[in-house]
Structures are given as structure tokens and as C-alpha cells.
Design a protein around this motif. Sequence first.
Motif, PDB file in Angstrom:
ATOM      1  N   LEU A   9      91.134 133.100  24.388  1.00  0.00           N
ATOM      2  CA  LEU A   9      92.121 132.515  25.284  1.00  0.00           C
ATOM      3  C   LEU A   9      93.394 133.327  25.196  1.00  0.00           C
ATOM      4  N   SER A  10      94.199 133.215  26.221  1.00  0.00           N
ATOM      5  CA  SER A  10      95.463 133.943  26.260  1.00  0.00           C
ATOM      6  C   SER A  10      96.569 133.071  25.679  1.00  0.00           C
ATOM      7  N   ASP A  11      97.712 133.690  25.424  1.00  0.00           N
ATOM      8  CA  ASP A  11      98.876 132.942  24.948  1.00  0.00           C
ATOM      9  C   ASP A  11      99.292 131.875  25.957  1.00  0.00           C
ATOM     10  N   ASP A  12      99.207 132.206  27.253  1.00  0.00           N
ATOM     11  CA  ASP A  12      99.586 131.243  28.298  1.00  0.00           C
ATOM     12  C   ASP A  12      98.677 130.017  28.291  1.00  0.00           C
ATOM     13  N   VAL A  13      97.397 130.225  28.069  1.00  0.00           N
ATOM     14  CA  VAL A  13      96.451 129.108  28.019  1.00  0.00           C
ATOM     15  C   VAL A  13      96.732 128.247  26.790  1.00  0.00           C
ATOM     16  N   ALA A  14      96.968 128.871  25.659  1.00  0.00           N
ATOM     17  CA  ALA A  14      97.291 128.119  24.438  1.00  0.00           C
ATOM     18  C   ALA A  14      98.534 127.268  24.653  1.00  0.00           C
ATOM     19  N   ALA A  15      99.571 127.844  25.245  1.00  0.00           N
ATOM     20  CA  ALA A  15     100.801 127.103  25.514  1.00  0.00           C
ATOM     21  C   ALA A  15     100.553 125.966  26.508  1.00  0.00           C
ATOM     22  N   ALA A  16      99.694 126.199  27.497  1.00  0.00           N
ATOM     23  CA  ALA A  16      99.380 125.160  28.489  1.00  0.00           C
ATOM     24  C   ALA A  16      98.657 123.985  27.845  1.00  0.00           C
ATOM     25  N   ILE A  17      97.755 124.260  26.919  1.00  0.00           N
ATOM     26  CA  ILE A  17      97.023 123.197  26.228  1.00  0.00           C
ATOM     27  C   ILE A  17      97.989 122.339  25.409  1.00  0.00           C
ATOM     28  N   LEU A  74      91.862 111.466  24.393  1.00  0.00           N
ATOM     29  CA  LEU A  74      91.178 112.566  25.044  1.00  0.00           C
ATOM     30  C   LEU A  74      90.881 113.616  23.979  1.00  0.00           C
ATOM     31  N   ILE A  75      89.634 114.042  23.936  1.00  0.00           N
ATOM     32  CA  ILE A  75      89.234 115.118  23.028  1.00  0.00           C
ATOM     33  C   ILE A  75      89.141 116.392  23.864  1.00  0.00           C
ATOM     34  N   VAL A  76      89.859 117.422  23.451  1.00  0.00           N
ATOM     35  CA  VAL A  76      89.785 118.722  24.109  1.00  0.00           C
ATOM     36  C   VAL A  76      88.972 119.602  23.169  1.00  0.00           C
ATOM     37  N   ASP A  77      87.737 119.847  23.535  1.00  0.00           N
ATOM     38  CA  ASP A  77      86.784 120.577  22.696  1.00  0.00           C
ATOM     39  C   ASP A  77      86.794 122.057  23.064  1.00  0.00           C
ATOM     40  N   LEU A  78      87.292 122.877  22.144  1.00  0.00           N
ATOM     41  CA  LEU A  78      87.387 124.317  22.370  1.00  0.00           C
ATOM     42  C   LEU A  78      86.409 125.091  21.486  1.00  0.00           C
ATOM     43  N   THR A  79      85.431 124.418  20.927  1.00  0.00           N
ATOM     44  CA  THR A  79      84.516 125.082  19.997  1.00  0.00           C
ATOM     45  C   THR A  79      83.641 126.133  20.664  1.00  0.00           C
ATOM     46  N   ALA A  80      83.463 126.055  21.977  1.00  0.00           N
ATOM     47  CA  ALA A  80      82.662 127.058  22.693  1.00  0.00           C
ATOM     48  C   ALA A  80      83.543 128.095  23.395  1.00  0.00           C
ATOM     49  N   LEU A  81      84.832 128.059  23.103  1.00  0.00           N
ATOM     50  CA  LEU A  81      85.760 129.012  23.699  1.00  0.00           C
ATOM     51  C   LEU A  81      85.705 130.314  22.908  1.00  0.00           C
ATOM     52  N   THR A  82      85.471 131.415  23.593  1.00  0.00           N
ATOM     53  CA  THR A  82      85.358 132.709  22.906  1.00  0.00           C
ATOM     54  C   THR A  82      86.695 133.431  22.814  1.00  0.00           C
ATOM     55  N   HIS A  89      87.914 126.482  12.879  1.00  0.00           N
ATOM     56  CA  HIS A  89      88.951 126.855  11.921  1.00  0.00           C
ATOM     57  C   HIS A  89      88.893 128.350  11.609  1.00  0.00           C
ATOM     58  N   GLY A  90      90.047 128.991  11.627  1.00  0.00           N
ATOM     59  CA  GLY A  90      90.142 130.397  11.286  1.00  0.00           C
ATOM     60  C   GLY A  90      89.808 131.362  12.416  1.00  0.00           C
ATOM     61  N   SER A  91      89.450 130.843  13.580  1.00  0.00           N
ATOM     62  CA  SER A  91      89.110 131.704  14.720  1.00  0.00           C
ATOM     63  C   SER A  91      90.389 132.193  15.400  1.00  0.00           C
ATOM     64  N   ASP A  92      90.237 133.157  16.311  1.00  0.00           N
ATOM     65  CA  ASP A  92      91.378 133.621  17.103  1.00  0.00           C
ATOM     66  C   ASP A  92      91.944 132.479  17.948  1.00  0.00           C
ATOM     67  N   VAL A  93      91.069 131.623  18.453  1.00  0.00           N
ATOM     68  CA  VAL A  93      91.508 130.461  19.231  1.00  0.00           C
ATOM     69  C   VAL A  93      92.381 129.559  18.363  1.00  0.00           C
ATOM     70  N   ASP A  94      91.949 129.300  17.139  1.00  0.00           N
ATOM     71  CA  ASP A  94      92.713 128.480  16.197  1.00  0.00           C
ATOM     72  C   ASP A  94      94.075 129.110  15.925  1.00  0.00           C
ATOM     73  N   ARG A  95      94.098 130.406  15.702  1.00  0.00           N
ATOM     74  CA  ARG A  95      95.345 131.111  15.395  1.00  0.00           C
ATOM     75  C   ARG A  95      96.328 131.023  16.566  1.00  0.00           C
ATOM     76  N   LEU A  96      95.852 131.245  17.783  1.00  0.00           N
ATOM     77  CA  LEU A  96      96.723 131.186  18.951  1.00  0.00           C
ATOM     78  C   LEU A  96      97.238 129.775  19.215  1.00  0.00           C
ATOM     79  N   LEU A  97      96.388 128.777  19.042  1.00  0.00           N
ATOM     80  CA  LEU A  97      96.845 127.392  19.230  1.00  0.00           C
ATOM     81  C   LEU A  97      97.843 126.987  18.162  1.00  0.00           C
ATOM     82  N   SER A  98      97.614 127.388  16.935  1.00  0.00           N
ATOM     83  CA  SER A  98      98.558 127.076  15.851  1.00  0.00           C
ATOM     84  C   SER A  98      99.916 127.695  16.143  1.00  0.00           C
TER      85      SER A  98
END
Length: 91
Positions: A51-59, A41-49, A77-86
Motif C-alpha cells: 500500500l502507499s502512504d496515501d492509502v495508509a493515511a486514508a485508512i 467494523l473490521i478492516v482486514d488487510l492480511t491479504a494486502l501485498t 505483524h512486521g510486514s511493510d503494510v504494518d510499518r506504513l500503518l503504524s
Amino acid sequence: MCTIEYEALHHRLRVSGRCADDAAAAIREAIGTYGRGSERLIVDLTALTSLSDDVAAAIVAAGEEVSPCRVTVVRKHGSDVDRLLSAAQSS
């Protein structure tokens, strides 16, 4: 507002827009639904502007729960989404 779309041909779950805490359960459910019984399964978050900490943890948690399905999370890479998921993956 967060939009979740599944592309069966590519086994890709596209998440776009802004995902606040109230989207966590829907995203976790979508990953579980489309990941179970699938090899990948590919979870594509490239169009995500954003996300919250709870969403990152849920993913991260949902990706681990559908094992042995191989879940690949794609994000800019290097986006806020990337930082929160990392950060969520390291916890």
C-alpha cells in the motif's frame, strides 16, 4: 490492483492486492459507508501485498471519522503494510 469486499455478516471489510494512491478514495469511502451507523467494523488487510502512504493515511483518517464505530484494523505483524500503518497512526 486493489480489491475491496464487504462481508456484512461479520462487519468485515477485506482489502487485498496492491493498493496505490488511486485506491485511497475508494478505501476511505468504503470505511465511511460501512462504518457509519455500525457499532464495529473490521478492516482486514492480511491479504494486502502493498500500500502507499496515501492509502495508509486514508485508512487511519477514515477510521477516526466514523466514530463512535469501533474500527479494528487487522494486518500481518512486521510486514511493510504494518510499518506504513503504524507510521500513519503516529502522525
